[in-house]
Design a protein around this motif. Sequence first.
Motif, PDB file in Angstrom:
ATOM      1  N   ARG A 101      58.002  90.558 -25.729  1.00  0.00           N
ATOM      2  CA  ARG A 101      56.206  90.373 -25.832  1.00  0.00           C
ATOM      3  C   ARG A 101      55.720  91.823 -25.558  1.00  0.00           C
ATOM      4  O   ARG A 101      54.675  91.939 -26.016  1.00  0.00           O
ATOM      5  CB  ARG A 101      55.793  89.463 -24.670  1.00  0.00           C
ATOM      6  CG  ARG A 101      54.441  89.175 -24.544  1.00  0.00           C
ATOM      7  CD  ARG A 101      54.023  88.385 -25.820  1.00  0.00           C
ATOM      8  NE  ARG A 101      52.553  88.151 -25.513  1.00  0.00           N
ATOM      9  CZ  ARG A 101      51.826  87.572 -26.212  1.00  0.00           C
ATOM     10  NH1 ARG A 101      52.209  87.640 -27.482  1.00  0.00           N
ATOM     11  NH2 ARG A 101      50.564  87.355 -25.981  1.00  0.00           N
ATOM     12  N   PHE A 102      56.289  92.709 -24.632  1.00  0.00           N
ATOM     13  CA  PHE A 102      55.735  93.878 -24.352  1.00  0.00           C
ATOM     14  C   PHE A 102      56.183  95.188 -24.560  1.00  0.00           C
ATOM     15  O   PHE A 102      55.754  96.119 -24.985  1.00  0.00           O
ATOM     16  CB  PHE A 102      55.562  93.667 -22.817  1.00  0.00           C
ATOM     17  CG  PHE A 102      54.449  92.907 -22.332  1.00  0.00           C
ATOM     18  CD1 PHE A 102      52.811  93.058 -22.735  1.00  0.00           C
ATOM     19  CD2 PHE A 102      54.771  91.930 -21.765  1.00  0.00           C
ATOM     20  CE1 PHE A 102      52.024  92.244 -22.146  1.00  0.00           C
ATOM     21  CE2 PHE A 102      53.740  90.818 -21.214  1.00  0.00           C
ATOM     22  CZ  PHE A 102      52.628  90.873 -21.501  1.00  0.00           C
ATOM     23  N   GLY A 103      57.531  95.236 -24.694  1.00  0.00           N
ATOM     24  CA  GLY A 103      58.293  96.309 -24.933  1.00  0.00           C
ATOM     25  C   GLY A 103      58.456  97.004 -23.804  1.00  0.00           C
ATOM     26  O   GLY A 103      58.501  96.729 -22.623  1.00  0.00           O
ATOM     27  N   ALA A 104      58.283  98.565 -23.744  1.00  0.00           N
ATOM     28  CA  ALA A 104      58.607  99.618 -22.751  1.00  0.00           C
ATOM     29  C   ALA A 104      57.087  99.803 -22.070  1.00  0.00           C
ATOM     30  O   ALA A 104      57.477 100.605 -21.218  1.00  0.00           O
ATOM     31  CB  ALA A 104      59.450 100.662 -23.331  1.00  0.00           C
ATOM     32  N   HIS A 105      56.418  99.483 -22.639  1.00  0.00           N
ATOM     33  CA  HIS A 105      54.829  99.693 -22.290  1.00  0.00           C
ATOM     34  C   HIS A 105      54.321  98.819 -20.826  1.00  0.00           C
ATOM     35  O   HIS A 105      53.383  99.390 -20.382  1.00  0.00           O
ATOM     36  CB  HIS A 105      54.076  99.910 -22.978  1.00  0.00           C
ATOM     37  CG  HIS A 105      54.208 100.794 -24.385  1.00  0.00           C
ATOM     38  ND1 HIS A 105      54.257 102.297 -24.218  1.00  0.00           N
ATOM     39  CD2 HIS A 105      54.699 100.785 -25.572  1.00  0.00           C
ATOM     40  CE1 HIS A 105      54.753 102.968 -25.235  1.00  0.00           C
ATOM     41  NE2 HIS A 105      54.957 101.884 -26.119  1.00  0.00           N
ATOM     42  N   PRO A 107      55.213  98.606 -17.659  1.00  0.00           N
ATOM     43  CA  PRO A 107      54.853  99.284 -16.444  1.00  0.00           C
ATOM     44  C   PRO A 107      53.582 100.068 -16.252  1.00  0.00           C
ATOM     45  O   PRO A 107      52.917 100.150 -15.561  1.00  0.00           O
ATOM     46  CB  PRO A 107      56.057  99.947 -16.371  1.00  0.00           C
ATOM     47  CG  PRO A 107      57.083  99.631 -17.025  1.00  0.00           C
ATOM     48  CD  PRO A 107      56.484  98.944 -18.139  1.00  0.00           C
ATOM     49  N   LEU A 108      53.357 100.506 -17.513  1.00  0.00           N
ATOM     50  CA  LEU A 108      52.074 101.503 -17.671  1.00  0.00           C
ATOM     51  C   LEU A 108      50.886 100.588 -17.536  1.00  0.00           C
ATOM     52  O   LEU A 108      49.777 101.173 -16.914  1.00  0.00           O
ATOM     53  CB  LEU A 108      52.073 102.255 -18.598  1.00  0.00           C
ATOM     54  CG  LEU A 108      50.822 102.992 -19.153  1.00  0.00           C
ATOM     55  CD1 LEU A 108      50.643 104.047 -18.161  1.00  0.00           C
ATOM     56  CD2 LEU A 108      50.976 103.596 -20.607  1.00  0.00           C
ATOM     57  N   CYS A 109      51.026  99.291 -18.282  1.00  0.00           N
ATOM     58  CA  CYS A 109      49.842  98.223 -18.126  1.00  0.00           C
ATOM     59  C   CYS A 109      49.628  97.736 -16.678  1.00  0.00           C
ATOM     60  O   CYS A 109      48.452  98.037 -16.377  1.00  0.00           O
ATOM     61  CB  CYS A 109      50.289  97.264 -19.171  1.00  0.00           C
ATOM     62  SG  CYS A 109      50.119  97.806 -20.749  1.00  0.00           S
ATOM     63  N   VAL A 110      50.582  97.608 -16.019  1.00  0.00           N
ATOM     64  CA  VAL A 110      50.741  97.015 -14.669  1.00  0.00           C
ATOM     65  C   VAL A 110      49.851  97.963 -13.835  1.00  0.00           C
ATOM     66  O   VAL A 110      48.934  97.761 -12.946  1.00  0.00           O
ATOM     67  CB  VAL A 110      51.807  96.468 -14.332  1.00  0.00           C
ATOM     68  CG1 VAL A 110      51.771  96.321 -12.444  1.00  0.00           C
ATOM     69  CG2 VAL A 110      52.202  95.366 -14.909  1.00  0.00           C
ATOM     70  N   ALA A 111      50.560  99.346 -13.949  1.00  0.00           N
ATOM     71  CA  ALA A 111      49.858 100.553 -12.929  1.00  0.00           C
ATOM     72  C   ALA A 111      48.314 100.692 -13.564  1.00  0.00           C
ATOM     73  O   ALA A 111      47.582 101.002 -12.692  1.00  0.00           O
ATOM     74  CB  ALA A 111      50.434 101.702 -13.258  1.00  0.00           C
ATOM     75  N   ALA A 112      48.085 100.574 -14.802  1.00  0.00           N
ATOM     76  CA  ALA A 112      46.450 100.938 -15.042  1.00  0.00           C
ATOM     77  C   ALA A 112      45.666  99.653 -14.645  1.00  0.00           C
ATOM     78  O   ALA A 112      44.499  99.797 -14.090  1.00  0.00           O
ATOM     79  CB  ALA A 112      46.342 100.599 -16.516  1.00  0.00           C
ATOM     80  N   GLY A 113      46.193  98.342 -14.614  1.00  0.00           N
ATOM     81  CA  GLY A 113      45.447  97.285 -13.905  1.00  0.00           C
ATOM     82  C   GLY A 113      45.172  97.478 -12.350  1.00  0.00           C
ATOM     83  O   GLY A 113      44.186  97.038 -11.754  1.00  0.00           O
ATOM     84  N   LEU A 114      46.429  97.819 -11.669  1.00  0.00           N
ATOM     85  CA  LEU A 114      46.445  97.898 -10.436  1.00  0.00           C
ATOM     86  C   LEU A 114      45.209  98.994 -10.022  1.00  0.00           C
ATOM     87  O   LEU A 114      44.605  99.129  -8.851  1.00  0.00           O
ATOM     88  CB  LEU A 114      47.633  98.111  -9.870  1.00  0.00           C
ATOM     89  CG  LEU A 114      48.644  97.151  -9.755  1.00  0.00           C
ATOM     90  CD1 LEU A 114      50.065  97.396  -9.432  1.00  0.00           C
ATOM     91  CD2 LEU A 114      48.130  96.073  -8.886  1.00  0.00           C
ATOM     92  N   GLY A 115      45.197 100.260 -10.820  1.00  0.00           N
ATOM     93  CA  GLY A 115      44.565 101.379 -10.450  1.00  0.00           C
ATOM     94  C   GLY A 115      42.798 100.889 -10.746  1.00  0.00           C
ATOM     95  O   GLY A 115      42.203 101.265  -9.784  1.00  0.00           O
ATOM     96  N   PHE A 116      42.672 100.180 -11.789  1.00  0.00           N
ATOM     97  CA  PHE A 116      41.408  99.565 -11.866  1.00  0.00           C
ATOM     98  C   PHE A 116      41.127  98.621 -10.722  1.00  0.00           C
ATOM     99  O   PHE A 116      39.909  98.775 -10.161  1.00  0.00           O
ATOM    100  CB  PHE A 116      41.342  98.887 -13.052  1.00  0.00           C
ATOM    101  CG  PHE A 116      39.954  97.973 -13.374  1.00  0.00           C
ATOM    102  CD1 PHE A 116      39.121  98.873 -13.673  1.00  0.00           C
ATOM    103  CD2 PHE A 116      39.812  96.611 -12.971  1.00  0.00           C
ATOM    104  CE1 PHE A 116      37.763  98.326 -13.764  1.00  0.00           C
ATOM    105  CE2 PHE A 116      38.678  96.066 -13.374  1.00  0.00           C
ATOM    106  CZ  PHE A 116      37.582  96.978 -13.716  1.00  0.00           C
ATOM    107  N   ALA A 117      41.860  97.626 -10.299  1.00  0.00           N
ATOM    108  CA  ALA A 117      41.616  97.092  -8.842  1.00  0.00           C
ATOM    109  C   ALA A 117      41.334  97.745  -7.763  1.00  0.00           C
ATOM    110  O   ALA A 117      40.293  97.555  -6.978  1.00  0.00           O
ATOM    111  CB  ALA A 117      42.548  95.964  -8.780  1.00  0.00           C
TER     112      ALA A 117
END
Length: 184
Positions: A101-105, A107-117
């Motif tokens: 579903r996501f591949g190697a990216h 962790p970057l998506c989770v970090a961006a979401g946590l940064g936005f929160a």
Amino acid sequence: MRLVNYWYNQCPMVIPAVQIAFYYLAAASVASAILAVTRKNPVHSVLWVLALFLHVAGIFLLVGAELLAAVQVIVYAGAILVFYLFFLMLLDLPGEMAAPRFGAHWPLCVAAGLGFAGLAFYAHASRLLPVEKRVAAAAPLPGNLSVLGTALFRQFALHFEILSLILFAAIVGAVVIARKRTEP
């Protein structure tokens, strides 16, 4: 906010119920969004997006935005989601379901979401958000839907009909393209 203020003036005990409803709708919206993104089956993802749209419509109702709630249900949940399902059914997607579903990216998506929160929490905690100013209402305004409906079906009736014809042409075009693709 208008609806919440009205409820508070009528019965101060209703505010905790409104807050509980808001927190439920917000948590369910976030959970539905996460489930929509993480499902391998595209049809299941679309169904989770439907749950997301309905919960967001509930939030709009809580804050007194009846028009946005109606648009959310009718346009997004009713029309756009049907288009998504329509195209998913026309496409042959067994390879999509088998691929990761996501591949190697991810962790970057989770970090961006946590940064936005974190930024949203910081803005709220440090009072960076604008403060609502209280304005005394001179006379009660007509409801959002009645004003929009009157303008839409009187002043902009021709525009509304032209838009419906354009959307109909888009549906016919999608069917023609999908049919040509499947014919031998």
